[in-house]
Design a protein around this motif. Structure first.
Motif, PDB file in Angstrom:
ATOM      1  N   GLU A 234      -4.197   4.853  10.154  1.00 46.71           N
ATOM      2  CA  GLU A 234      -4.769   6.207  10.204  1.00 46.71           C
ATOM      3  C   GLU A 234      -4.597   6.907   8.862  1.00 46.71           C
ATOM      4  N   ASN A 235      -3.416   6.780   8.251  1.00 46.09           N
ATOM      5  CA  ASN A 235      -3.189   7.387   6.935  1.00 46.09           C
ATOM      6  C   ASN A 235      -4.017   6.702   5.858  1.00 46.09           C
ATOM      7  N   ALA A 236      -4.205   5.395   5.980  1.00 48.49           N
ATOM      8  CA  ALA A 236      -5.030   4.677   5.005  1.00 48.49           C
ATOM      9  C   ALA A 236      -6.480   5.146   5.062  1.00 48.49           C
ATOM     10  N   VAL A 237      -6.989   5.402   6.243  1.00 52.61           N
ATOM     11  CA  VAL A 237      -8.364   5.904   6.379  1.00 52.61           C
ATOM     12  C   VAL A 237      -8.484   7.279   5.734  1.00 52.61           C
ATOM     13  N   ILE A 238      -7.508   8.142   5.953  1.00 49.87           N
ATOM     14  CA  ILE A 238      -7.517   9.468   5.328  1.00 49.87           C
ATOM     15  C   ILE A 238      -7.474   9.325   3.803  1.00 49.87           C
ATOM     16  N   ALA A 239      -6.572   8.482   3.305  1.00 55.75           N
ATOM     17  CA  ALA A 239      -6.445   8.277   1.860  1.00 55.75           C
ATOM     18  C   ALA A 239      -7.739   7.716   1.285  1.00 55.75           C
ATOM     19  N   ARG A 240      -8.326   6.721   1.966  1.00 58.74           N
ATOM     20  CA  ARG A 240      -9.598   6.141   1.501  1.00 58.74           C
ATOM     21  C   ARG A 240     -10.672   7.212   1.385  1.00 58.74           C
ATOM     22  N   ASP A 241     -10.808   8.029   2.404  1.00 64.64           N
ATOM     23  CA  ASP A 241     -11.839   9.060   2.386  1.00 64.64           C
ATOM     24  C   ASP A 241     -11.586  10.091   1.284  1.00 64.64           C
ATOM     25  N   MET A 242     -10.328  10.443   1.087  1.00 63.38           N
ATOM     26  CA  MET A 242      -9.986  11.389   0.016  1.00 63.38           C
ATOM     27  C   MET A 242     -10.291  10.779  -1.356  1.00 63.38           C
ATOM     28  N   LEU A 243      -9.930   9.519  -1.530  1.00 64.47           N
ATOM     29  CA  LEU A 243     -10.191   8.848  -2.811  1.00 64.47           C
ATOM     30  C   LEU A 243     -11.685   8.737  -3.076  1.00 64.47           C
ATOM     31  N   LEU A 244     -12.447   8.305  -2.090  1.00 64.81           N
ATOM     32  CA  LEU A 244     -13.894   8.144  -2.292  1.00 64.81           C
ATOM     33  C   LEU A 244     -14.576   9.469  -2.593  1.00 64.81           C
ATOM     34  N   ALA A 245     -14.042  10.562  -2.076  1.00 66.10           N
ATOM     35  CA  ALA A 245     -14.605  11.889  -2.369  1.00 66.10           C
ATOM     36  C   ALA A 245     -14.449  12.250  -3.846  1.00 66.10           C
ATOM     37  N   LEU A 246     -13.501  11.611  -4.543  1.00 65.72           N
ATOM     38  CA  LEU A 246     -13.303  11.899  -5.970  1.00 65.72           C
ATOM     39  C   LEU A 246     -14.493  11.455  -6.815  1.00 65.72           C
TER      40      LEU A 246
ATOM     41  N   TYR B 136      -0.325  -5.501   1.235  1.00 68.75           N
ATOM     42  CA  TYR B 136      -0.345  -4.060   1.041  1.00 68.75           C
ATOM     43  C   TYR B 136      -1.405  -3.452   1.948  1.00 68.75           C
ATOM     44  N   THR B 137      -1.284  -2.168   2.224  1.00 67.18           N
ATOM     45  CA  THR B 137      -2.165  -1.477   3.165  1.00 67.18           C
ATOM     46  C   THR B 137      -3.507  -1.120   2.551  1.00 67.18           C
ATOM     47  N   LEU B 138      -3.515  -0.655   1.305  1.00 72.26           N
ATOM     48  CA  LEU B 138      -4.733  -0.122   0.687  1.00 72.26           C
ATOM     49  C   LEU B 138      -4.822  -0.553  -0.763  1.00 72.26           C
ATOM     50  N   SER B 139      -6.035  -0.876  -1.200  1.00 70.96           N
ATOM     51  CA  SER B 139      -6.264  -1.199  -2.614  1.00 70.96           C
ATOM     52  C   SER B 139      -7.267  -0.216  -3.195  1.00 70.96           C
ATOM     53  N   LEU B 140      -7.074   0.097  -4.453  1.00 67.94           N
ATOM     54  CA  LEU B 140      -7.957   0.999  -5.183  1.00 67.94           C
ATOM     55  C   LEU B 140      -8.315   0.337  -6.504  1.00 67.94           C
TER      56      LEU B 140
ATOM     57  N   ARG C 290     -10.137  -1.077 -16.415  1.00 68.19           N
ATOM     58  CA  ARG C 290     -10.077  -1.229 -14.956  1.00 68.19           C
ATOM     59  C   ARG C 290      -8.663  -0.852 -14.515  1.00 68.19           C
ATOM     60  N   HIS C 291      -8.615   0.001 -13.514  1.00 77.40           N
ATOM     61  CA  HIS C 291      -7.367   0.539 -12.953  1.00 77.40           C
ATOM     62  C   HIS C 291      -7.274   0.031 -11.521  1.00 77.40           C
ATOM     63  N   ILE C 292      -6.281  -0.824 -11.243  1.00 77.50           N
ATOM     64  CA  ILE C 292      -6.112  -1.373  -9.905  1.00 77.50           C
ATOM     65  C   ILE C 292      -4.756  -0.934  -9.371  1.00 77.50           C
ATOM     66  N   VAL C 293      -4.781  -0.346  -8.174  1.00 78.93           N
ATOM     67  CA  VAL C 293      -3.552   0.136  -7.552  1.00 78.93           C
ATOM     68  C   VAL C 293      -3.484  -0.418  -6.135  1.00 78.93           C
ATOM     69  N   LEU C 294      -2.304  -0.881  -5.751  1.00 77.24           N
ATOM     70  CA  LEU C 294      -2.036  -1.321  -4.384  1.00 77.24           C
ATOM     71  C   LEU C 294      -0.979  -0.406  -3.794  1.00 77.24           C
ATOM     72  N   PHE C 295      -1.225   0.052  -2.573  1.00 80.54           N
ATOM     73  CA  PHE C 295      -0.279   0.907  -1.866  1.00 80.54           C
ATOM     74  C   PHE C 295       0.119   0.243  -0.557  1.00 80.54           C
ATOM     75  N   ASP C 296       1.397   0.294  -0.243  1.00 80.20           N
ATOM     76  CA  ASP C 296       1.855  -0.083   1.085  1.00 80.20           C
ATOM     77  C   ASP C 296       2.259   1.212   1.768  1.00 80.20           C
ATOM     78  N   PHE C 297       1.800   1.397   2.993  1.00 71.85           N
ATOM     79  CA  PHE C 297       2.058   2.629   3.726  1.00 71.85           C
ATOM     80  C   PHE C 297       3.135   2.402   4.774  1.00 71.85           C
ATOM     81  N   ALA C 298       3.875   3.461   5.069  1.00 71.62           N
ATOM     82  CA  ALA C 298       4.872   3.417   6.138  1.00 71.62           C
ATOM     83  C   ALA C 298       4.168   3.151   7.467  1.00 71.62           C
ATOM     84  N   LYS C 299       4.838   2.437   8.356  1.00 73.80           N
ATOM     85  CA  LYS C 299       4.244   2.146   9.669  1.00 73.80           C
ATOM     86  C   LYS C 299       3.861   3.438  10.382  1.00 73.80           C
ATOM     87  N   GLU C 300       4.674   4.486  10.216  1.00 73.08           N
ATOM     88  CA  GLU C 300       4.366   5.814  10.726  1.00 73.08           C
ATOM     89  C   GLU C 300       4.825   6.846   9.710  1.00 73.08           C
TER      90      GLU C 300
END
Length: 101
Positions: A21-33, A57-61, A3-13
């Motif tokens: 907005e960047n988290a949504v883009i990243a989520r969609d890109m990751l799920l496409a993998l 954190y902003t996003l978890s994988l 199991r590979h768990i990654v947490l990302f914190d994103f810049a406010k802008e």
């Protein structure tokens, strides 16, 4: 299984967009993998809820692989590297843990 768990914190802008907005883009890109990398057995991506503590954190994988070798294949895959390039431009922090399930 690994199991590979990654947490990302994103810049406010970053890149002209908000962290969410960047988290949504990243989520969609990751799920496409999931359809592009066959060693990837399971993937789950979450974006911190707007009502949750904003110091989180902003996003978890979370990803599952049959082996560490398969995780390495995933990490070196050209499609994963594209996602990593985008996330690298918008993240401020990253934490990760890989463990046997």
């Amino acid at each position: 299984m690994i199991r590979h768990i990654v947490l990302f914190d994103f810049a406010k802008e970053a890149e002209g967009r908000t962290a969410i907005e960047n988290a949504v883009i990243a989520r969609d890109m990751l799920l496409a993998l999931r359809d592009k990398i066959d060693v990837l057995k399971h993937m789950e991506v979450g974006i911190n809820d707007a009502e949750a503590d904003q110091t989180n954190y902003t996003l978890s994988l979370t990803c599952d692989f049959d082996s560490l070798e398969d995780l390495q294949i995933y990490q070196e895959h050209p499609e994963h590297l594209k996602v990593g390039s985008f996330i690298g431009k918008v993240k401020t922090q990253r934490s990760c843990v890989d463990y046997e399930v």
